[in-house]
Design an enzyme around this catalytic site. Structure first.
Site, short mmCIF file in Angstrom:
data_model
loop_
_atom_site.label_atom_id
_atom_site.label_comp_id
_atom_site.label_asym_id
_atom_site.label_seq_id
_atom_site.Cartn_x
_atom_site.Cartn_y
_atom_site.Cartn_z
CG ASP A 185 12.00 2.43 12.77
OD1 ASP A 185 11.59 1.36 12.29
OD2 ASP A 185 13.05 2.99 12.39
CD GLU A 268 8.57 -2.93 11.22
OE1 GLU A 268 8.36 -3.19 10.03
OE2 GLU A 268 9.36 -2.03 11.59
CB CYS A 321 4.47 9.63 2.03
SG CYS A 321 4.38 11.33 2.66
CB CYS A 324 0.19 12.26 0.92
SG CYS A 324 1.72 11.67 0.12
CB CYS A 340 6.79 12.55 -0.32
SG CYS A 340 5.22 11.91 -0.97
CB CYS A 343 2.69 15.59 -0.08
SG CYS A 343 3.84 14.64 0.94
CG ASP A 350 15.62 5.56 11.34
OD1 ASP A 350 15.39 4.63 10.55
OD2 ASP A 350 16.76 5.85 11.75
#
Length: 386
Positions: A185, A268, A321, A324, A340, A343, A350
């Site tokens: 990233d 990306e 996330c 999960c 999150c 979970c 990042d």
């Protein structure tokens, strides 16, 4: 596969005059050919242009000095114009990927100068390189050439430095990878956050950038074609070179490390041209060199036999996330830590995105239909309040 090996050299005063004459002839031939193309209803072919701007022009009094330099770089200059027109037409028709290429422009004396010689115009002799109608120049051999070069480009940059850039054939390197895959990233404060937990911080350009701004203001106040303006322009070019070379050194080191240690590299597809429209972040984004890093990783992946994967920019890597698959929606850039609700795991923004980039690149995804939220979350504060 082909690669470029670049070496700096220091020409004598006589060689500098010969190089200045060569660069001037190459620039004039290119500009004459472009002027003919602009005046013609249909673009002439490359052979016709060479006949007009080189062969016939040498017989005239205005362009008789073209015969004082080698004909090879003049022919290559017309070939460069042909390639520029091809890229422009392909971009107009949608055949060329990436940002659209504009119509070819005239070359300037104050810009960087270059001249390309093919095998008939140069030869490597021991520690020197013979250039046609110029003599032998002695570059600083920082590394050996892996094979016989097919062409050499003589470059003079805006800071009056001279380089020889050779095109050579290199063999792929067989090297075992430590890790199976990695997702990366890219960011501003931290240049690269990897899915294995490693981080790479980009160099600080603030001091040099401050000097660049000062020189740009000074240059804007000075009269055109004055000696002081020319002196300031060279000083400004040197400061820009400091930033460019620091960035290039950093990008080469990190790209080599990433490619040599991982079998599959996932990046990306960032919309950099859209990001730089943000006036607050445009300068910082431009200094990072995200596109250059992608090009280096892709080229070195081919050299080391690695797999290089680019995922779509529309993948919600920072909205999901990584444990999960719970989708919390868009979040402000100022929010760097996310909790999150499904979970209970707390994620660094990042690091979570890099793990998701790796999963998407390898084809592993969570079932977004089962784990997505009905409402849209904009910040961690609203998530905690909910």
């Amino acid at each position: 596969m082909k690669a470029r090996y670049q070496y700096r050299f220091y020409p004598t005063s006589q060689q500098q005059q010969s190089l200045a004459q060569l660069f001037g002839c190459v620039r004039v031939v290119y500009n004459d050919a472009l002027a003919i193309c602009k005046q013609s209803q249909k673009k002439p072919k490359s052979a016709e242009l060479q006949k007009i701007v080189i062969t016939q022009a040498k017989k005239t009094d205005q362009r008789a000095w073209l015969s004082e330099v080698s004909a090879i770089p003049l022919q290559q200059s017309v070939a460069d114009l042909e390639a520029a027109f091809k890229n422009f037409f392909d971009a107009c028709k949608g055949k060329r990927k990436g940002q659209k290429v504009g119509y070819p422009k005239f070359k300037k004396r104050t810009s960087s100068q270059s001249a390309r010689l093919t095998r008939g115009g140069f030869s490597v002799k021991g520690q020197g390189v013979y250039l046609a109608k110029m003599g032998i120049v002695k570059p600083i051999w920082s590394r050996d050439l892996p094979s016989e070069p097919s062409s050499v480009t003589i470059i003079k940059d805006c800071a009056n430095r001279y380089f020889l850039s050779f095109v050579v054939e290199v063999e792929p390197v067989q090297l075992d990878a430590k890790n199976q895959s990695v997702g990366i990233d890219l960011g501003i404060k931290t240049f690269a956050v990897m899915s294995n937990g490693e981080k790479a911080v980009s160099p600080c350009y603030k001091a040099v950038d401050r000097k660049v701004r000062q020189l740009q203001r000074k240059l804007a106040r000075q009269h055109k074609d004055s000696k002081r303006r020319s002196k300031t322009r060279i000083q400004l070019a040197k400061q820009h070179n400091k930033i460019a070379e620091t960035r290039k050194d950093f990008l080469h080191k990190i790209s080599t490390k990433v490619v040599s240690e991982n079998q599959t590299i996932v990046l990306e597809d960032l919309n950099v041209s859209g990001m730089v429209k943000n006036r607050k972040l445009s300068r910082a984004i431009s200094q990072q060199g995200w596109r250059e890093f992608r090009v280096l990783v892709e080229a070195k992946s081919e050299k080391y036999g690695r797999e290089f994967v680019i995922i779509s920019r529309w993948e919600p890597t920072s909205q999901t996330c990584s444990d999960c698959g719970y989708k919390w929606g868009k979040i402000d850039l100022s929010v760097r830590s996310i909790l999150c609700l499904n979970c209970g795991t707390e994620h660094d923004r990042d690091e979570n995105a890099s793990v998701n980039i790796e999963k998407v690149g390898l084809g592993h995804r969570h079932d977004s239909k089962c784990t997505s939220r009905q409402s849209k979350t904009t910040s961690v504060a609203s998530v905690n309040e909910a």
